[in-house]
Scaffold this motif. Structure first.
Motif, mmCIF file in Angstrom:
data_model
loop_
_atom_site.group_PDB
_atom_site.id
_atom_site.type_symbol
_atom_site.label_atom_id
_atom_site.label_comp_id
_atom_site.label_asym_id
_atom_site.label_seq_id
_atom_site.Cartn_x
_atom_site.Cartn_y
_atom_site.Cartn_z
ATOM 1 N N HIS A 175 -3.613 12.611 2.901
ATOM 2 C CA HIS A 175 -2.325 11.925 2.770
ATOM 3 C C HIS A 175 -1.788 11.446 4.110
ATOM 4 N N SER A 176 -2.212 12.118 5.182
ATOM 5 C CA SER A 176 -1.738 11.709 6.503
ATOM 6 C C SER A 176 -2.382 10.412 6.954
ATOM 7 N N ALA A 177 -3.473 10.015 6.314
ATOM 8 C CA ALA A 177 -4.157 8.787 6.722
ATOM 9 C C ALA A 177 -3.865 7.638 5.765
ATOM 10 N N LEU A 178 -3.139 7.934 4.710
ATOM 11 C CA LEU A 178 -3.016 6.979 3.603
ATOM 12 C C LEU A 178 -2.320 5.670 3.982
ATOM 13 N N ILE A 179 -1.200 5.765 4.683
ATOM 14 C CA ILE A 179 -0.425 4.559 4.997
ATOM 15 C C ILE A 179 -1.211 3.628 5.931
ATOM 16 N N PRO A 180 -1.769 4.131 7.046
ATOM 17 C CA PRO A 180 -2.583 3.237 7.895
ATOM 18 C C PRO A 180 -3.795 2.668 7.158
ATOM 19 N N LEU A 181 -4.426 3.466 6.293
ATOM 20 C CA LEU A 181 -5.558 2.943 5.523
ATOM 21 C C LEU A 181 -5.112 1.775 4.654
ATOM 22 N N PHE A 182 -3.969 1.942 4.016
ATOM 23 C CA PHE A 182 -3.427 0.898 3.159
ATOM 24 C C PHE A 182 -3.196 -0.381 3.964
ATOM 25 N N LYS A 183 -2.592 -0.221 5.146
ATOM 26 C CA LYS A 183 -2.319 -1.389 5.997
ATOM 27 C C LYS A 183 -3.626 -2.049 6.460
ATOM 28 N N MET A 184 -4.585 -1.202 6.835
ATOM 29 C CA MET A 184 -5.889 -1.700 7.265
ATOM 30 C C MET A 184 -6.530 -2.566 6.175
ATOM 31 N N PHE A 185 -6.546 -2.064 4.966
ATOM 32 C CA PHE A 185 -7.166 -2.811 3.863
ATOM 33 C C PHE A 185 -6.359 -4.061 3.527
ATOM 34 N N LEU B 248 -8.767 -6.219 1.539
ATOM 35 C CA LEU B 248 -9.563 -5.344 0.672
ATOM 36 C C LEU B 248 -8.684 -4.512 -0.257
ATOM 37 N N VAL B 249 -7.355 -4.763 -0.207
ATOM 38 C CA VAL B 249 -6.497 -4.089 -1.188
ATOM 39 C C VAL B 249 -6.776 -4.716 -2.548
ATOM 40 N N ASP B 250 -6.802 -3.883 -3.568
ATOM 41 C CA ASP B 250 -7.164 -4.298 -4.917
ATOM 42 C C ASP B 250 -8.594 -4.824 -4.970
ATOM 43 N N ASN B 251 -9.448 -4.205 -4.170
ATOM 44 C CA ASN B 251 -10.874 -4.528 -4.171
ATOM 45 C C ASN B 251 -11.619 -3.198 -4.151
ATOM 46 N N PRO B 252 -12.530 -2.976 -5.102
ATOM 47 C CA PRO B 252 -13.179 -1.654 -5.182
ATOM 48 C C PRO B 252 -13.976 -1.285 -3.941
ATOM 49 N N ILE B 253 -14.300 -2.277 -3.083
ATOM 50 C CA ILE B 253 -15.030 -1.937 -1.861
ATOM 51 C C ILE B 253 -14.225 -0.957 -0.999
ATOM 52 N N SER B 254 -12.893 -1.137 -0.980
ATOM 53 C CA SER B 254 -12.058 -0.227 -0.200
ATOM 54 C C SER B 254 -12.240 1.209 -0.692
ATOM 55 N N ILE B 255 -12.421 1.363 -1.998
ATOM 56 C CA ILE B 255 -12.584 2.706 -2.568
ATOM 57 C C ILE B 255 -13.934 3.300 -2.169
ATOM 58 N N PHE C 263 -4.664 1.946 -3.582
ATOM 59 C CA PHE C 263 -5.301 0.695 -3.153
ATOM 60 C C PHE C 263 -5.562 -0.287 -4.287
ATOM 61 N N ILE C 264 -5.618 0.203 -5.510
ATOM 62 C CA ILE C 264 -6.023 -0.662 -6.626
ATOM 63 C C ILE C 264 -4.837 -0.916 -7.545
ATOM 64 N N SER C 265 -4.581 -2.191 -7.861
ATOM 65 C CA SER C 265 -3.494 -2.467 -8.793
ATOM 66 C C SER C 265 -3.968 -3.141 -10.077
#
Lengths: 274, 293
Positions: free
Chosen positions: A117-127, A132-139, A214-216
């Motif tokens: 959870h501590s990495a979640l926000i930067p990961l979201f911004k990165m994708f 890559l947000v809403d793209n299964p590759i991010s997963i 990441f996925i909507s």
């Protein structure tokens, strides 16, 4: 006296077993009922005539088929990538000769202690930045990165025990590193690879927060997130909810029936994932 | 042989992919979390540097400290429950037929996703048709509570599925450790006239103390990070009475779009997890066990 003592021990263990298993039996029962039965009759009764159509209904109308397929391919792709990268790294760390190997191993192992959870926000911004947000590759990428440390850790012990003679013989025969790794070492490690496959499968299949963040789009969601949305929509249809939950847990239960010893090995090793 | 195995290019080729993956997706984000905590940022627009404002706000945010308190309570419950798991494991280890099968049955909930467990327990706790209240009604209890809606009960109600989920996992670890104790030690104690209770307390427990320490770390650190089950079952409610650190972070960032403030919470979560791990290890470390976890 001794008999009574053992009787009490067995009784105690049996009660624990009932506590652990009965909620799932109850789930199976209400997944095969319709609402008149669920709300009108005793919740502990067996279904009068099993409503298998609950399963059929959620599979097609409830999108569960799509979620299931996504869970399968994302789980499989992540496992394949994780095990390839982890095996290569473990091979280089344990078998090849260089100075920083312990340091690199330590670095990868630090990954075991990190709260995701501590990495979640930067990961979201990165994708977001690389679309890559809403793209299964991010997963697939996050699953791979977060499962690498535990996978390396499980592989490690096995690689240390491989005899040096194997490599010596391969090199005498004129093998390159690549050929040695892919045709000699990798096949030798199949037993421990199967343990890591099982552990990765359980983690990936059950993962929730990355997909939820990441996925909507419905078409990319996996079962854990999918069933959560589904339940939100079909709030009052208990039979459908039960069927959905059963579908999501059946693959893991089937794997457990066939590979319980591997799973136990993997979980004992994975205990250290913390 | 040595020449082939110390080829720098090949070593890099084999190690770097994994190392780069872990760096990009695990380490870099952790550093960024602390940095974003210095920002006022809604997640989409530009970031404004506001220094330590978020961290200052955190200090006086009672909702946040409530979530910390709940996380600590869960950590305490989890640690205490280890005693129950240990007891079950010791019983399992006392010449029980079918102990292997029982151990596997206990493990089943551990394999399920937290989301499936949460959804199942929502049904079990359902105020009118749930398994629990139906059972209570059967035994003649008149006023059955709505377990997840009562501020005083909700955290305990949430803890039961956690107990259910992890029981098999800890029993598995303890049981394996107990099985590893050499039989001669137990026999020697028995010949000296020790009772089964004495053997359990004075021989077996000290011998598996290393494993017990590891599980204490796992239980505490695991509880501090707890999220999925609570997010699905109550969303932190009613009125924040089951909010934990991770769910508060998630709510602030992804629901209220305070990504800067959410990052500050996430950074606090990281620091508290690392400090706790470090402290428990120091406290429980002894000379002989250099446990590598």
């Amino acid at each position: 006296m001794r008999k009574l003592y053992y009787f009490l021990l067995y009784l105690f263990l049996a009660l624990v077993a009932i506590f652990q298993i009965y909620p799932l039996v109850w789930l199976l029962k209400f997944s095969l009922k319709d609402n008149t039965e669920i709300f009108g009759k005793s919740p502990f009764a067996l279904p009068e005539s099993p409503k298998w159509e609950n399963y059929l209904k959620v599979w097609t109308d409830g999108n569960i088929g799509v979620y299931f397929f996504n869970s399968v391919w994302i789980t499989v792709a992540s496992i394949a990538l994780t095990i390839l990268l982890a095996s290569m790294a473990t091979f280089a760390i344990t078998r090849m000769k260089w100075r920083l190997n312990k340091f690199v191993l330590g670095l990868i192992m630090v990954g075991l202690m990190i709260p995701v959870h501590s990495a979640l926000i930067p990961l979201f911004k990165m994708f977001l930045e690389v679309s890559l947000v809403d793209n299964p590759i991010s997963i697939v990428l996050t699953y791979t990165a977060y499962n690498l440390p535990i996978t390396v850790m499980i592989l490690l012990g096995f690689y240390y025990t491989l005899p040096r003679e194997i490599e010596e013989a391969a090199i005498m025969d004129g093998c390159s590193i690549n050929r040695m790794f892919f045709t000699v070492i990798l096949p030798l490690t199949t037993p421990v690879i199967s343990t890591t496959v099982i552990i990765n499968m359980i983690f990936n299949w059950n993962e929730f927060v990355f997909v939820n963040t990441f996925i909507s789009s419905d078409k990319y969601k996996t079962l854990t997130v999918g069933i959560n949305n589904f339940v939100g929509q079909y709030m009052t249809d208990w039979g459908a909810i039960g069927a959905t939950l059963m579908i999501s847990v059946i693959p893991i239960l089937v794997a457990f029936i066939f590979f319980s010893n591997k799973i136990i090995d993997g979980i004992s090793a994975g205990a250290l994932k913390g | 042989m040595d020449k082939v195995m110390s080829n720098k290019l090949m070593i890099a080729l084999y190690v770097l992919p994994a190392l780069i993956m872990v760096s990009i997706f695990v380490f870099v984000p952790l550093v960024l979390t602390g940095y974003y905590g210095l920002m006022d940022w809604n997640g989409i627009g530009a970031m404004n540097f506001i220094g330590l404002e978020n961290y200052k706000e955190l200090l006086f945010d009672l909702k946040f400290w409530d979530s910390v308190y709940h996380s600590i309570l869960l950590a305490i419950f989890s640690t205490l429950s280890l005693g129950i798991y240990l007891l079950i494991s010791i019983v399992l280890d006392s010449k029980i037929k079918g102990s292997d099968l029982l151990r596997k049955i206990y493990l089943i909930p551990m394999l399920l996703s937290s989301v499936a467990i949460a959804q199942l327990w929502l049904k079990i706790y359902h105020p009118t048709n749930g398994m629990l209240n139906s059972l209570l009604a059967f035994f003649g209890v008149d006023h059955t509570p709505d377990w997840l809606a009562e501020p005083q009960i909700v955290l305990y109600a949430i803890f039961v599925p956690i107990l259910w989920q992890y029981a098999g996992f800890y029993i598995l670890i303890y049981y394996a450790a107990l099985k590893n104790i050499p039989n001669e030690l137990i026999e020697a104690a028995r010949i000296d006239g020790a009772s089964p209770l004495q053997i359990a307390l004075k021989v077996k427990l000290p011998l598996i103390s290393g494993i017990i320490k590891v599980t204490i770390v796992l239980a505490i650190v695991g509880s501090l990070k707890y999220f999925d089950l609570i997010y699905v079952m109550t969303g932190g409610g009613p009125n924040g009475h089951s909010e934990v650190m991770a769910s508060y972070m998630y709510k602030e960032a992804f629901s209220s779009h305070n990504f800067g403030y959410g990052s500050a919470v996430a950074f606090f979560l990281l620091i508290i997890t690392l400090i706790t791990t470090y402290i428990i290890r120091k406290l429980t470390a002894s000379k002989e066990d250099e446990v590598q976890y």
